[in-house]
Design a protein around this motif. Structure first.
Motif, PDB file in Angstrom:
ATOM      1  N   THR A 138       0.864  -1.182   0.000  1.00 40.04           N
ATOM      2  CA  THR A 138       0.000   0.000   0.000  1.00 40.04           C
ATOM      3  C   THR A 138       0.897   1.228   0.000  1.00 40.04           C
ATOM      4  O   THR A 138       1.808   1.328   0.829  1.00 40.04           O
ATOM      5  CB  THR A 138      -0.922   0.038   1.230  1.00 40.04           C
ATOM      6  OG1 THR A 138      -1.700  -1.164   1.285  1.00 40.04           O
ATOM      7  CG2 THR A 138      -1.860   1.233   1.170  1.00 40.04           C
ATOM      8  N   ALA A 139       0.652   2.159  -0.931  1.00 38.44           N
ATOM      9  CA  ALA A 139       1.543   3.314  -1.026  1.00 38.44           C
ATOM     10  C   ALA A 139       0.858   4.455  -1.761  1.00 38.44           C
ATOM     11  O   ALA A 139      -0.125   4.261  -2.494  1.00 38.44           O
ATOM     12  CB  ALA A 139       2.837   2.937  -1.761  1.00 38.44           C
ATOM     13  N   ASP A 140       1.395   5.657  -1.559  1.00 38.66           N
ATOM     14  CA  ASP A 140       1.020   6.813  -2.379  1.00 38.66           C
ATOM     15  C   ASP A 140       1.346   6.502  -3.833  1.00 38.66           C
ATOM     16  O   ASP A 140       2.314   5.790  -4.131  1.00 38.66           O
ATOM     17  CB  ASP A 140       1.811   8.030  -1.897  1.00 38.66           C
ATOM     18  CG  ASP A 140       1.699   9.201  -2.841  1.00 38.66           C
ATOM     19  OD1 ASP A 140       2.594   9.328  -3.706  1.00 38.66           O
ATOM     20  OD2 ASP A 140       0.738   9.967  -2.723  1.00 38.66           O
ATOM     21  N   VAL A 141       0.550   7.021  -4.764  1.00 40.08           N
ATOM     22  CA  VAL A 141       0.702   6.636  -6.169  1.00 40.08           C
ATOM     23  C   VAL A 141       2.093   6.972  -6.713  1.00 40.08           C
ATOM     24  O   VAL A 141       2.692   6.180  -7.451  1.00 40.08           O
ATOM     25  CB  VAL A 141      -0.416   7.272  -7.041  1.00 40.08           C
ATOM     26  CG1 VAL A 141      -0.294   8.793  -7.091  1.00 40.08           C
ATOM     27  CG2 VAL A 141      -0.411   6.677  -8.439  1.00 40.08           C
ATOM     28  N   HIS A 142       2.631   8.138  -6.363  1.00 37.80           N
ATOM     29  CA  HIS A 142       3.962   8.500  -6.852  1.00 37.80           C
ATOM     30  C   HIS A 142       5.036   7.587  -6.259  1.00 37.80           C
ATOM     31  O   HIS A 142       5.955   7.150  -6.964  1.00 37.80           O
ATOM     32  CB  HIS A 142       4.280   9.961  -6.506  1.00 37.80           C
ATOM     33  CG  HIS A 142       3.457  10.948  -7.279  1.00 37.80           C
ATOM     34  ND1 HIS A 142       2.261  11.438  -6.803  1.00 37.80           N
ATOM     35  CD2 HIS A 142       3.638  11.509  -8.511  1.00 37.80           C
ATOM     36  CE1 HIS A 142       1.754  12.275  -7.685  1.00 37.80           C
ATOM     37  NE2 HIS A 142       2.574  12.332  -8.732  1.00 37.80           N
ATOM     38  N   GLU A 143       4.890   7.277  -4.984  1.00 35.37           N
ATOM     39  CA  GLU A 143       5.861   6.397  -4.338  1.00 35.37           C
ATOM     40  C   GLU A 143       5.818   5.001  -4.945  1.00 35.37           C
ATOM     41  O   GLU A 143       6.858   4.366  -5.159  1.00 35.37           O
ATOM     42  CB  GLU A 143       5.567   6.342  -2.838  1.00 35.37           C
ATOM     43  CG  GLU A 143       6.543   5.487  -2.047  1.00 35.37           C
ATOM     44  CD  GLU A 143       6.179   5.422  -0.569  1.00 35.37           C
ATOM     45  OE1 GLU A 143       6.645   4.512   0.111  1.00 35.37           O
ATOM     46  OE2 GLU A 143       5.410   6.310  -0.116  1.00 35.37           O
ATOM     47  N   LEU A 144       4.603   4.528  -5.241  1.00 36.88           N
ATOM     48  CA  LEU A 144       4.471   3.182  -5.799  1.00 36.88           C
ATOM     49  C   LEU A 144       5.137   3.072  -7.168  1.00 36.88           C
ATOM     50  O   LEU A 144       5.833   2.095  -7.447  1.00 36.88           O
ATOM     51  CB  LEU A 144       2.994   2.805  -5.910  1.00 36.88           C
ATOM     52  CG  LEU A 144       2.777   1.359  -6.343  1.00 36.88           C
ATOM     53  CD1 LEU A 144       2.429   0.490  -5.154  1.00 36.88           C
ATOM     54  CD2 LEU A 144       1.682   1.237  -7.398  1.00 36.88           C
ATOM     55  N   PHE A 145       4.925   4.067  -8.029  1.00 33.77           N
ATOM     56  CA  PHE A 145       5.516   4.018  -9.362  1.00 33.77           C
ATOM     57  C   PHE A 145       7.017   4.296  -9.328  1.00 33.77           C
ATOM     58  O   PHE A 145       7.767   3.740 -10.133  1.00 33.77           O
ATOM     59  CB  PHE A 145       4.816   5.008 -10.294  1.00 33.77           C
ATOM     60  CG  PHE A 145       3.533   4.490 -10.866  1.00 33.77           C
ATOM     61  CD1 PHE A 145       3.499   3.895 -12.121  1.00 33.77           C
ATOM     62  CD2 PHE A 145       2.342   4.591 -10.163  1.00 33.77           C
ATOM     63  CE1 PHE A 145       2.315   3.408 -12.650  1.00 33.77           C
ATOM     64  CE2 PHE A 145       1.152   4.116 -10.681  1.00 33.77           C
ATOM     65  CZ  PHE A 145       1.137   3.512 -11.935  1.00 33.77           C
ATOM     66  N   ASP A 146       7.460   5.140  -8.384  1.00 34.64           N
ATOM     67  CA  ASP A 146       8.884   5.483  -8.308  1.00 34.64           C
ATOM     68  C   ASP A 146       9.701   4.432  -7.571  1.00 34.64           C
ATOM     69  O   ASP A 146      10.811   4.078  -7.984  1.00 34.64           O
ATOM     70  CB  ASP A 146       9.065   6.838  -7.608  1.00 34.64           C
ATOM     71  CG  ASP A 146       8.547   7.994  -8.445  1.00 34.64           C
ATOM     72  OD1 ASP A 146       8.353   7.805  -9.661  1.00 34.64           O
ATOM     73  OD2 ASP A 146       8.334   9.084  -7.872  1.00 34.64           O
ATOM     74  N   ARG A 147       9.130   3.925  -6.451  1.00 31.82           N
ATOM     75  CA  ARG A 147       9.913   3.035  -5.583  1.00 31.82           C
ATOM     76  C   ARG A 147       9.054   1.895  -5.048  1.00 31.82           C
ATOM     77  O   ARG A 147       8.796   1.803  -3.834  1.00 31.82           O
ATOM     78  CB  ARG A 147      10.497   3.830  -4.405  1.00 31.82           C
ATOM     79  CG  ARG A 147      11.525   4.886  -4.806  1.00 31.82           C
ATOM     80  CD  ARG A 147      11.998   5.690  -3.591  1.00 31.82           C
ATOM     81  NE  ARG A 147      10.876   6.413  -2.980  1.00 31.82           N
ATOM     82  CZ  ARG A 147      10.412   7.575  -3.412  1.00 31.82           C
ATOM     83  NH1 ARG A 147      10.959   8.147  -4.466  1.00 31.82           N
ATOM     84  NH2 ARG A 147       9.403   8.169  -2.807  1.00 31.82           N
ATOM     85  N   PRO A 148       8.602   0.991  -5.908  1.00 30.42           N
ATOM     86  CA  PRO A 148       7.838  -0.153  -5.400  1.00 30.42           C
ATOM     87  C   PRO A 148       8.721  -1.014  -4.509  1.00 30.42           C
ATOM     88  O   PRO A 148       9.891  -1.252  -4.818  1.00 30.42           O
ATOM     89  CB  PRO A 148       7.435  -0.900  -6.681  1.00 30.42           C
ATOM     90  CG  PRO A 148       8.445  -0.488  -7.710  1.00 30.42           C
ATOM     91  CD  PRO A 148       8.812   0.926  -7.367  1.00 30.42           C
ATOM     92  N   THR A 149       8.168  -1.467  -3.388  1.00 26.41           N
ATOM     93  CA  THR A 149       8.980  -2.222  -2.431  1.00 26.41           C
ATOM     94  C   THR A 149       8.860  -3.730  -2.607  1.00 26.41           C
ATOM     95  O   THR A 149       9.723  -4.473  -2.136  1.00 26.41           O
ATOM     96  CB  THR A 149       8.569  -1.866  -0.984  1.00 26.41           C
ATOM     97  OG1 THR A 149       7.198  -2.217  -0.772  1.00 26.41           O
ATOM     98  CG2 THR A 149       8.768  -0.376  -0.719  1.00 26.41           C
TER      99      THR A 149
END
Length: 544
Positions: free
Chosen positions: A237-248
């Motif tokens: 679960t992540a902010d959309v920008h964080e998910l696309f930039d830095r998926p964990t």
């Protein structure tokens, strides 16, 4: 958090089938916040739709739900049937994936809208409800809303039916909209319009949206936060920008890697090649007889040629005539005038025996493999049927050839005895491809072969199609509305609008430097898996 609109805590959903229990949702926890757009993504079978249906108490009787679902602080799972009825539509509304299937075909859209309004606002008179219905249709940008109230669902396009579903959903100003795959199989321009309407409705009703999708371009376009699900569990679960930039998580990265991206094929020479074209469409006109003798021009003097070993993408919106061209090659659409040649043979003037032999060299992959495969035949029988009918192959030779074809599409040989319903959508599409190449075609027609598939399944099917084409060197007419897919697999691109061919050329020329305004509009409407780029595009559209 206390102010969450909808909250799932350790949600589990089990289905009992034939005495066996299957877990579809496993300890899922996430929340929808006020005013946000939350995207829930994952492949088919990940549990995202089951989770949303649990929130509305719409699961079938063989489902067992555990954990907690709270809406506005109230426990949904402990609500009575009457309380759930009040909750649905009034406070939470759902937009289903198939709007044509969700609307009742025997009632006008006006009567269905009015019924919804009066069910939750009984104080309104029928006349007041009708005025509200007209207002709602105007809000979702249905033209001539007064007259469209009298239309039945089949008289509207898919995009218009989806707009009606949005109007039904927001009729009572709900606090939360749940949109389940609201843009699947829609053209890019219609998809853009539907998403614009959804975001506009969020502003109108000051509510939140939970959108369920497998399209990462849609996620990048509209979402504030993202929940990624796999095999019934939340993996990230992540902010959309964080998910696309830095998926964990590796699964999230795999989803993003599977998104179609252009430039994976080298352009082949754009000029004429030596030898006979695999397909030549010359000044083709296709007309249909409509109501009261009115003529509908579906294809308007189109000229198109495919060289051997070349994949040409035929793109355009629904109703542009692209599928009609494919059908005319197959003899499934009437040719009013013009000519269709396959391997140099004119199909309109050749004898019936020549036409049969020529068409046996054409393979076809349809959009819906479940509908194109015989549910009563095993997949081995479906794959082997063309060999038996056209080549007279029988017995052990036929079984051996079927096994080779299963190998070629990377399915186990032992699956020859399975039936279509025992396979997933992607596996059924592999069967369709095996059947299509069974006669070593010189020409393959693929009509929207991946439009209803998850992004990861779509990627594997496209990779399979590319590898088979590289090995077997058949020409392919790839009909699609997905420009990212066309960019990934095609050598040349032809663009259709209202029955006319408006632009054609190499993939690079058409998709990187389009000349026709319609092509430019199509490309601008196609979402890309980049939240910043999508935000920039939206700002440009608002300014424009």
């Amino acid at each position: 958090m206390k102010d969450d609109i909808l909250r799932f805590e350790d949600l589990t959903v089990d289905f009992t089938v034939g005495g066996t229990t299957h877990r579809a949702v496993d300890n899922v926890s996430f929340a929808v916040r006020p005013g946000e757009v939350l995207a829930v993504v994952g492949e088919s079978g990940s549990g995202k739709s089951v989770t949303s249906l649990a929130a509305l108490g719409l699961l079938p009787s063989n489902a067992t739900v555990g954990g907690r679902i709270s809406f506005g602080g109230e426990d949904v799972l402990s609500m009575s049937r009457a309380e759930l009825t009040t909750l649905r539509g009034r406070r939470i509304a759902m937009i289903f994936q198939d709007p044509v299937g969700a609307l009742d075909p025997v009632f006008t859209i006006g009567s269905q809208l009015i019924e919804m309004i009066r069910a939750h606002q009984p104080a309104l008179s029928r006349g007041q409800a009708r005025e509200r219905a007209i207002e709602l249709l105007r809000m979702v940008e249905i033209p001539e809303p007064e007259s469209r109230l009298k239309y039945y669902p089949h008289q509207l396009s898919g995009g218009q039916c989806q707009r009606v579903m949005i109007a039904v959903a927001v009729a009572c100003d709900p606090e939360l909209l749940i949109a389940d795959e609201p843009t699947t199989a829609l053209d890019v321009t219609v998809q853009q319009e539907v998403l614009d309407v959804l975001l506009a409705m969020r502003s109108e009703i000051s509510g939140a949206i939970m959108i369920i999708t497998h399209d990462m371009g849609v996620v990048a376009d509209v979402a504030d936060r993202v929940v990624v699900m796999r095999k019934g569990s939340v993996v990230e679960t992540a902010d959309v920008h964080e998910l696309f930039d830095r998926p964990t998580q590796p699964y999230t990265q795999a989803l993003l890697d599977a998104v179609p991206r252009g430039g994976l094929r080298d352009d082949k020479p754009s000029g004429p090649t030596e030898g006979t074209p695999a397909l030549s469409v010359e000044d083709l006109v296709v007309e249909y007889r409509g109501r009261r003798g009115k003529t509908v021009l579906a294809v308007d003097h189109v000229n198109l040629a495919l060289n051997p070993g070349e994949i040409t993408g035929l793109v355009g919106e629904s109703g542009s005539g692209k599928s009609t061209i494919g059908k005319s090659v197959l003899g499934l659409a009437p040719i009013t005038s013009g000519e269709v040649r396959v391997d140099g043979r004119a199909l309109t003037t050749a004898s019936s025996s020549v036409v049969r032999r020529t068409r046996s060299r054409i393979g076809v992959v349809f959009q819906n493999p479940a509908g194109s495969l015989n549910p009563r035949a095993t997949i081995g029988q479906s794959i082997g049927e063309p060999l038996a009918v056209h080549r007279g192959v029988r017995g052990g030779e036929l079984r051996g050839r079927v096994e080779e074809l299963l190998d070629s599409v990377e399915l186990p040989r032992g699956w020859a005895g399975r039936y279509p319903h025992e396979l997933s959508g992607g596996q059924r599409q592999r069967v369709s491809i095996a059947r299509a190449i069974s006669l070593d075609p010189g020409l393959l027609i693929a009509d929207e072969p991946t439009s209803a598939l998850d992004v990861s399944v779509q990627a594997t099917v496209l990779e399979l199609l590319r590898s088979l084409q590289d090995r077997l060197h058949f020409a392919c007419l790839f009909i699609s509305h997905d420009l990212a897919v066309v960019d990934q697999v095609c050598d040349r691109v032809a663009v259709m609008s209202h029955g006319k061919l408006v632009e054609q050329g190499t993939r690079e020329a058409v998709l990187r430097a389009p000349q026709d305004p319609y092509t430019i509009r199509l490309l601008a409407a196609a979402p890309v898996p980049d939240p910043r780029e999508q935000a920039h595009r939206r700002s440009l559209r608002l300014v424009g």
